[in-house]
Motif scaffolding. Structure first.
Motif, PDB file in Angstrom:
ATOM      1  N   GLY A 239      -0.236  -2.655  18.434  1.00  0.00           N
ATOM      2  CA  GLY A 239      -0.888  -1.408  18.845  1.00  0.00           C
ATOM      3  C   GLY A 239      -0.149  -0.637  19.928  1.00  0.00           C
ATOM      4  O   GLY A 239      -0.693   0.284  20.516  1.00  0.00           O
ATOM      5  N   TRP A 240       1.100  -1.004  20.190  1.00  0.00           N
ATOM      6  CA  TRP A 240       1.875  -0.394  21.272  1.00  0.00           C
ATOM      7  C   TRP A 240       3.271  -0.008  20.801  1.00  0.00           C
ATOM      8  O   TRP A 240       3.809  -0.599  19.872  1.00  0.00           O
ATOM      9  CB  TRP A 240       2.034  -1.374  22.436  1.00  0.00           C
ATOM     10  CG  TRP A 240       0.784  -1.612  23.179  1.00  0.00           C
ATOM     11  CD1 TRP A 240      -0.147  -2.584  22.954  1.00  0.00           C
ATOM     12  CD2 TRP A 240       0.295  -0.857  24.289  1.00  0.00           C
ATOM     13  NE1 TRP A 240      -1.169  -2.487  23.851  1.00  0.00           N
ATOM     14  CE2 TRP A 240      -0.919  -1.441  24.683  1.00  0.00           C
ATOM     15  CE3 TRP A 240       0.775   0.241  24.981  1.00  0.00           C
ATOM     16  CZ2 TRP A 240      -1.664  -0.943  25.742  1.00  0.00           C
ATOM     17  CZ3 TRP A 240       0.029   0.728  26.045  1.00  0.00           C
ATOM     18  CH2 TRP A 240      -1.172   0.131  26.409  1.00  0.00           C
ATOM     19  N   THR A 241       3.860   0.947  21.517  1.00  0.00           N
ATOM     20  CA  THR A 241       5.264   1.309  21.341  1.00  0.00           C
ATOM     21  C   THR A 241       5.926   1.262  22.708  1.00  0.00           C
ATOM     22  O   THR A 241       5.425   1.856  23.667  1.00  0.00           O
ATOM     23  CB  THR A 241       5.416   2.733  20.764  1.00  0.00           C
ATOM     24  OG1 THR A 241       4.794   2.756  19.475  1.00  0.00           O
ATOM     25  CG2 THR A 241       6.878   3.134  20.644  1.00  0.00           C
TER      26      THR A 241
ATOM     27  N   LEU B  71       1.977   3.563  30.738  1.00  0.00           N
ATOM     28  CA  LEU B  71       2.806   2.981  31.787  1.00  0.00           C
ATOM     29  C   LEU B  71       4.238   3.459  31.609  1.00  0.00           C
ATOM     30  O   LEU B  71       4.753   3.476  30.491  1.00  0.00           O
ATOM     31  CB  LEU B  71       2.761   1.451  31.675  1.00  0.00           C
ATOM     32  CG  LEU B  71       3.664   0.640  32.579  1.00  0.00           C
ATOM     33  CD1 LEU B  71       3.165   0.703  34.013  1.00  0.00           C
ATOM     34  CD2 LEU B  71       3.706  -0.808  32.115  1.00  0.00           C
ATOM     35  N   VAL B  72       4.852   3.880  32.692  1.00  0.00           N
ATOM     36  CA  VAL B  72       6.281   4.183  32.705  1.00  0.00           C
ATOM     37  C   VAL B  72       6.848   3.481  33.928  1.00  0.00           C
ATOM     38  O   VAL B  72       6.341   3.640  35.033  1.00  0.00           O
ATOM     39  CB  VAL B  72       6.575   5.700  32.789  1.00  0.00           C
ATOM     40  CG1 VAL B  72       8.068   5.954  32.880  1.00  0.00           C
ATOM     41  CG2 VAL B  72       5.964   6.433  31.600  1.00  0.00           C
ATOM     42  N   GLY B  73       7.870   2.685  33.710  1.00  0.00           N
ATOM     43  CA  GLY B  73       8.448   1.940  34.825  1.00  0.00           C
ATOM     44  C   GLY B  73       9.941   1.793  34.676  1.00  0.00           C
ATOM     45  O   GLY B  73      10.514   2.080  33.617  1.00  0.00           O
ATOM     46  N   PRO B  74      10.597   1.355  35.728  1.00  0.00           N
ATOM     47  CA  PRO B  74      12.056   1.189  35.668  1.00  0.00           C
ATOM     48  C   PRO B  74      12.446   0.121  34.649  1.00  0.00           C
ATOM     49  O   PRO B  74      11.690  -0.818  34.388  1.00  0.00           O
ATOM     50  CB  PRO B  74      12.420   0.756  37.084  1.00  0.00           C
ATOM     51  CG  PRO B  74      11.162   0.245  37.680  1.00  0.00           C
ATOM     52  CD  PRO B  74      10.031   0.926  36.997  1.00  0.00           C
TER      53      PRO B  74
ATOM     54  N   THR C 199       1.087  -5.833  30.738  1.00  0.00           N
ATOM     55  CA  THR C 199       1.025  -4.990  31.935  1.00  0.00           C
ATOM     56  C   THR C 199       0.364  -3.650  31.629  1.00  0.00           C
ATOM     57  O   THR C 199      -0.504  -3.193  32.378  1.00  0.00           O
ATOM     58  CB  THR C 199       2.433  -4.773  32.505  1.00  0.00           C
ATOM     59  OG1 THR C 199       3.024  -6.043  32.773  1.00  0.00           O
ATOM     60  CG2 THR C 199       2.403  -3.948  33.777  1.00  0.00           C
ATOM     61  N   ALA C 200       0.752  -3.012  30.527  1.00  0.00           N
ATOM     62  CA  ALA C 200       0.172  -1.717  30.169  1.00  0.00           C
ATOM     63  C   ALA C 200      -1.314  -1.863  29.838  1.00  0.00           C
ATOM     64  O   ALA C 200      -2.122  -1.000  30.203  1.00  0.00           O
ATOM     65  CB  ALA C 200       0.931  -1.110  28.989  1.00  0.00           C
ATOM     66  N   SER C 201      -1.699  -2.935  29.192  1.00  0.00           N
ATOM     67  CA  SER C 201      -3.112  -3.182  28.889  1.00  0.00           C
ATOM     68  C   SER C 201      -3.917  -3.333  30.179  1.00  0.00           C
ATOM     69  O   SER C 201      -5.048  -2.835  30.286  1.00  0.00           O
ATOM     70  CB  SER C 201      -3.268  -4.442  28.032  1.00  0.00           C
ATOM     71  OG  SER C 201      -2.654  -4.259  26.779  1.00  0.00           O
ATOM     72  N   GLU C 202      -3.345  -4.002  31.161  1.00  0.00           N
ATOM     73  CA  GLU C 202      -4.008  -4.174  32.456  1.00  0.00           C
ATOM     74  C   GLU C 202      -4.162  -2.824  33.166  1.00  0.00           C
ATOM     75  O   GLU C 202      -5.193  -2.562  33.784  1.00  0.00           O
ATOM     76  CB  GLU C 202      -3.219  -5.151  33.324  1.00  0.00           C
ATOM     77  CG  GLU C 202      -3.810  -5.402  34.691  1.00  0.00           C
ATOM     78  CD  GLU C 202      -5.147  -6.128  34.667  1.00  0.00           C
ATOM     79  OE1 GLU C 202      -5.850  -6.060  35.690  1.00  0.00           O
ATOM     80  OE2 GLU C 202      -5.501  -6.740  33.643  1.00  0.00           O
TER      81      GLU C 202
END
Length: 169
Positions: free
Chosen positions: A27-29, A55-58, A82-85
């Motif tokens: 369910g994610w990209t 979420l956008v991160g380094p 992490t994005a789900s959290e």
């Protein structure tokens, strides 16, 4: 070759994408992108069906110090977690903004007073409810969405025999 074998040998068009800079699944990209702020790279996690990244991160540089490190199964699973959290925390914060409650002591016992904000785009409002110690609803009233539920405002509502508080505007 049987029909079942032919179906098995053919690649699935809707299978997960697993490329060095693009992974899809669960369910994610995950998309590795050039970081506009500096010379590095970033990873964007986008939940299926959502227009914006959750979420956008380094993202880590590869060994050549120019290109990004390729995505792999472990990194993807960590990013999904992490994005789900992040989404879960946003949902909890929104719920806390829209649903408030407190307790009021009366001569008859303790009342739980709740306020649920209905975020209608044109006419937002809130619903106040009072529940007795057995959990039975004893009153309800519609108020403005900007009504401030405090111990004082709840006490006044109870003291006024649950008449809807006047508009605070």
């Amino acid at each position: 070759m049987t029909d079942a074998t032919q179906e098995y040998d053919e690649p699935e068009d809707d299978g997960p994408v697993q490329q060095p800079r693009l992974w899809q699944g669960n369910g994610w990209t995950a998309r590795v992108i050039k970081n506009d702020d500096d010379e590095g790279w970033a990873v964007a996690m986008i939940k299926d069906g959502e227009p914006e990244p959750a979420l956008v991160g380094p993202w880590t540089m590869g060994r050549d110090k120019k290109n990004p490190k390729p995505l792999d199964v472990n990194a993807f699973h960590t990013l999904v977690k992490t994005a789900s959290e992040v989404i879960r925390r946003h949902e909890q914060a929104l719920h806390a903004q829209l649903h408030k409650y407190l307790y009021v002591r009366t001569d008859e016992g303790e009342l739980k007073v709740t306020m649920d904000i209905i975020p209608d785009e044109e006419h937002p409002y809130a619903i106040l409810k009072a529940f007795d110690e057995m959990g039975e609803q004893v009153a309800t009233a519609r108020v403005d969405a900007n009504f401030k539920l405090t111990s004082t405002s709840a006490d006044k509502w109870v003291a006024a025999d649950f008449k809807a508080p006047r508009s605070s505007q």
